[in-house]
Structure formats: structure tokens, C-alpha cells
Scaffold this motif. Sequence first.
Motif, PDB file in Angstrom:
ATOM      1  N   UNK A  48     -18.771   4.478  -4.629  1.00 42.44           N
ATOM      2  CA  UNK A  48     -19.198   4.567  -3.227  1.00 42.44           C
ATOM      3  C   UNK A  48     -18.638   3.464  -2.341  1.00 42.44           C
ATOM      4  N   UNK A  49     -17.834   2.559  -2.906  1.00 39.51           N
ATOM      5  CA  UNK A  49     -17.330   1.455  -2.098  1.00 39.51           C
ATOM      6  C   UNK A  49     -18.447   0.486  -1.749  1.00 39.51           C
ATOM      7  N   UNK A  50     -18.268  -0.208  -0.647  1.00 38.50           N
ATOM      8  CA  UNK A  50     -19.243  -1.215  -0.224  1.00 38.50           C
ATOM      9  C   UNK A  50     -20.388  -0.532   0.515  1.00 38.50           C
ATOM     10  N   UNK A  51     -21.426  -0.208  -0.216  1.00 37.55           N
ATOM     11  CA  UNK A  51     -22.555   0.539   0.346  1.00 37.55           C
ATOM     12  C   UNK A  51     -23.852  -0.152  -0.049  1.00 37.55           C
ATOM     13  N   UNK A  52     -24.480  -0.788   0.922  1.00 39.07           N
ATOM     14  CA  UNK A  52     -25.687  -1.573   0.649  1.00 39.07           C
ATOM     15  C   UNK A  52     -26.798  -0.721   0.048  1.00 39.07           C
ATOM     16  N   UNK A  53     -26.954   0.487   0.531  1.00 42.41           N
ATOM     17  CA  UNK A  53     -28.008   1.374   0.021  1.00 42.41           C
ATOM     18  C   UNK A  53     -27.803   1.662  -1.468  1.00 42.41           C
ATOM     19  N   UNK A  54     -26.563   1.929  -1.851  1.00 45.99           N
ATOM     20  CA  UNK A  54     -26.263   2.207  -3.257  1.00 45.99           C
ATOM     21  C   UNK A  54     -26.476   0.949  -4.096  1.00 45.99           C
ATOM     22  N   UNK A  55     -26.046  -0.191  -3.579  1.00 46.00           N
ATOM     23  CA  UNK A  55     -26.270  -1.446  -4.300  1.00 46.00           C
ATOM     24  C   UNK A  55     -27.764  -1.668  -4.557  1.00 46.00           C
ATOM     25  N   UNK A  56     -28.592  -1.341  -3.579  1.00 45.62           N
ATOM     26  CA  UNK A  56     -30.036  -1.501  -3.758  1.00 45.62           C
ATOM     27  C   UNK A  56     -30.560  -0.600  -4.878  1.00 45.62           C
ATOM     28  N   UNK A  80     -23.684  -9.254  -5.666  1.00 47.04           N
ATOM     29  CA  UNK A  80     -23.277 -10.350  -4.809  1.00 47.04           C
ATOM     30  C   UNK A  80     -23.292  -9.857  -3.369  1.00 47.04           C
ATOM     31  N   UNK A  81     -23.843 -10.655  -2.473  1.00 44.93           N
ATOM     32  CA  UNK A  81     -23.951 -10.268  -1.071  1.00 44.93           C
ATOM     33  C   UNK A  81     -22.578  -9.967  -0.494  1.00 44.93           C
ATOM     34  N   UNK A  82     -22.485  -8.880   0.258  1.00 46.20           N
ATOM     35  CA  UNK A  82     -21.203  -8.482   0.840  1.00 46.20           C
ATOM     36  C   UNK A  82     -20.911  -9.254   2.115  1.00 46.20           C
ATOM     37  N   UNK A  83     -19.694  -9.750   2.216  1.00 53.34           N
ATOM     38  CA  UNK A  83     -19.202 -10.359   3.450  1.00 53.34           C
ATOM     39  C   UNK A  83     -17.815  -9.798   3.726  1.00 53.34           C
ATOM     40  N   UNK A  84     -17.385  -9.745   4.983  1.00 50.35           N
ATOM     41  CA  UNK A  84     -16.049  -9.238   5.292  1.00 50.35           C
ATOM     42  C   UNK A  84     -14.977 -10.024   4.556  1.00 50.35           C
ATOM     43  N   UNK A 105     -15.954  -8.594   0.430  1.00 51.79           N
ATOM     44  CA  UNK A 105     -16.183  -9.304  -0.826  1.00 51.79           C
ATOM     45  C   UNK A 105     -17.659  -9.106  -1.150  1.00 51.79           C
ATOM     46  N   UNK A 106     -17.946  -8.824  -2.393  1.00 48.96           N
ATOM     47  CA  UNK A 106     -19.332  -8.572  -2.777  1.00 48.96           C
ATOM     48  C   UNK A 106     -19.438  -7.293  -3.587  1.00 48.96           C
ATOM     49  N   UNK A 107     -20.568  -7.128  -4.262  1.00 46.31           N
ATOM     50  CA  UNK A 107     -20.768  -5.923  -5.049  1.00 46.31           C
ATOM     51  C   UNK A 107     -21.372  -6.237  -6.409  1.00 46.31           C
ATOM     52  N   UNK A 108     -21.292  -5.269  -7.316  1.00 43.80           N
ATOM     53  CA  UNK A 108     -21.866  -5.418  -8.652  1.00 43.80           C
ATOM     54  C   UNK A 108     -21.213  -6.596  -9.368  1.00 43.80           C
ATOM     55  N   UNK A 109     -22.037  -7.453  -9.949  1.00 43.44           N
ATOM     56  CA  UNK A 109     -21.545  -8.625 -10.665  1.00 43.44           C
ATOM     57  C   UNK A 109     -20.567  -8.216 -11.757  1.00 43.44           C
TER      58      UNK A 109
END
Length: 406
Positions: free
Chosen positions: A165-173, A183-187, A348-352
Amino acid sequence: MIEKDIIVVGGGASGFFAAINIAKQAPYLKIAILERGQKGLAKVKVSGGGRCNVTHAEFIPSELVQNYPRGEKELLGPFHQFMTGDTIAWFEERGIELKIEDDGRIFPVSNSSQTIIDCFLSEAKKYHVDVLYSHSLKSLKNEHGLFQLDTSQGSFLSKKIVIATGSNTKIWNLLEGLGHSVSKAVPSLFTFKINDERIKDIPGVVAEDVEVKILGTNLCSEGPLLITHWGMSAPAILKLSAFGALEIAKREYKFQIEVNFIRQSFDDCLEALKNSKQQWAKKTAFKSSQFNLPKRLWNKLVLASNIAEDARWADVNKVQIETLAKQLTQAVFNVAGKSTFKEEFVTAGGISLKEVNFKSFESKRVYGLYFAGEVLDVDAVTGGFNFQNAWTGAYILSQNITKGLV
């Protein structure tokens, strides 16, 4: 409740690539792609300015990984299994001719991302992959060896799933709910906002070979620099934004950079300018562009050195010469923000990465759960490298996910 053998969540590049390769080697399996939008492959559509920068002409794994600020160590092994040459072969086997441009970026000969999209849609149809649009994932559970996925259009059961899903906060949750850490996503890929008289009114000017440093850090990059209406862009800036993503975010996108426009030392530059003063004494410094710099940029730096537009080299004093040498080799600019690079957005960010087995791209926490693309804490500089990560992960997991399925 709809039952599938494998469900791919995310109808982007890595999702389609994974599903197609899985279906090709295991046509007996029921495979579906769940895409939250009304259309898939949106990022493919806009990538490379609408041409789709498929990958990059780097064919040595140890050198390819150097383009990944996060993921360099983890991708070395996978790139030995599937990388640039394999990507080129994969597309060419499907009738997609690719070309390598002077800067190493690789595009379809058609110069259209639609070529890649059509290829994916055709292959998905050929191998009977169900592509289900407008299926936004609402919940994800793993019970008794099965995954239950509740979407905006219904519920599914699957033995194994791929998260692409790429960088998707809902999916990460949702993945955190399964025991993963994120890891928190940042540009990670952005241009610098700079309001400075030295670059005002000269958008489109390119300094071909510069060095840029972020003051107060060890962060440094080299390459072309583009002056824009907004500030600065091009590889020298974008590379710095990628490798400095976390540090720059800490500074809330307000910091200083030092630009060496000519990649020479201050002393060497000063000596060259003194020679110019002697050699071209009767010529005006403003019109005598040096070091292969674009004339408009040279003009701006001369004026910033308090040298009058009509001043001859013979009239330029010692302080002005030294100031010009500093402008050329140690020019400091205040960065006051960021802007997305074209229509592309990378984070930058995502599943460890510690929680993923990079021999298979399977979760170390949850059996049967696989990852591909930017859902992981992996990102790259511009030039086709993020797509190569997507192709590599998707291909490797496709060769492993079918194990144990009958």
C-alpha cells in the motif's frame, strides 16, 4: 465472506508486480488485488513526469544499494536475486522496450507511463488475477492461520496476504495491531524553499556540478542544481533531502545550506579570479562568466559581491575578489521550507526492517504476511530506485509466498 488463497492489498506498482508473478507460477491459486481507489497504478501514472522511470542503469548490487538512505544493508541480498537487469528482461519479455537515458534513468521507449499500466492490466487479466477497485481496507485480523479483511465493499478470508500500500498511515496502524512497529513517516524527496536575491528571477538555470552541505551536519551531496521559482531542486538537492530526511524534519525544514557552485576550493577559486583580473583587465567582470557557470547565475553572484555591473576587472578590489570567491565556493542560503518534487511523493518511514525476513519479504512477527514497496521503512533517491525496490521485493516474495499452499 469471499475466500481467496492470496490477497494483495494495494493496487500500485509493487501490488500488481507481486500478484502477476504469483499467479504466473501458481495459476491454480485464487488471487485478488484490493485497491482503495476507483483506479489503480496512480503513482505509476505520474512517475517520471508521466513517462514512468522504471528503474536505473546501475547493475552492481553493492553500488545500487548506495542510493537507499534507508534499506541499504537489507537490500543487498535481495538485489543479488533480482535487480536492474532482471527488471529490464521482465518487461521486454512482455513486449515493453526500454531505453537508458544519459543520466542512467530507464524509461519505456514509448515515453508513456500508460505503456507500463497497460502491461500490468493485461498480465493481471491473462493470469486471472481479480482486481477489485474501491475496496478500502477497514480492519485486518489474523486468527487460526487465516486473515480476515473487512473492506468498504465486503469481507474476505485469505491464507496469505501481501501489503503493498505504500506510505499509508491507516494501513500502518492496522499492522501495528498485528504486532508490528512502524517508524514515523516524514517526507524524503523534496525541493528546498529559498527566498534569496542571488537566485531571484533566474528560474530554469542549472549549475551542472555543485556540492551542497547542510550546515551543522555531516550531510553533503553532489550533482546538478536547478534554480526554480520556489528555490532549489535537481539531483544535488533531492539526494540531500533523501539522506537528510530525518535530520531536516527535526529542524522543521528551516536550516542553512552551503553551496559550492564550481566544486573548487576557495583558494583555487581566488587564484583563478586573480588571474582573470590580470588577463581581462579591460573587460567587465559582470559579462565575463567563469568556471562554465550559466551567465545569469554568474551575474547574480557578481552583483552579490558588491561588484558594479559596469566595473572592469581592473577596478575590482581585493575584498570584492575574495567575496566573489566565497560566493562561488561557500555561498550560504537559508532554507525556509520544502515542496513535493513534481507529483511524486516519497517518505521515510514504515514497517521496521528488523521485523522482516529479506530472504522472502515475509513478516517475522506474523506467518503468511508479506510486504513489498514503500510500506517498509525503505526509500531511495530519485531516478527509478524506489521502483526497483518495489520490483525486487514483489518478485522475491512471489517466489516464496506459494510455499505450503495447495
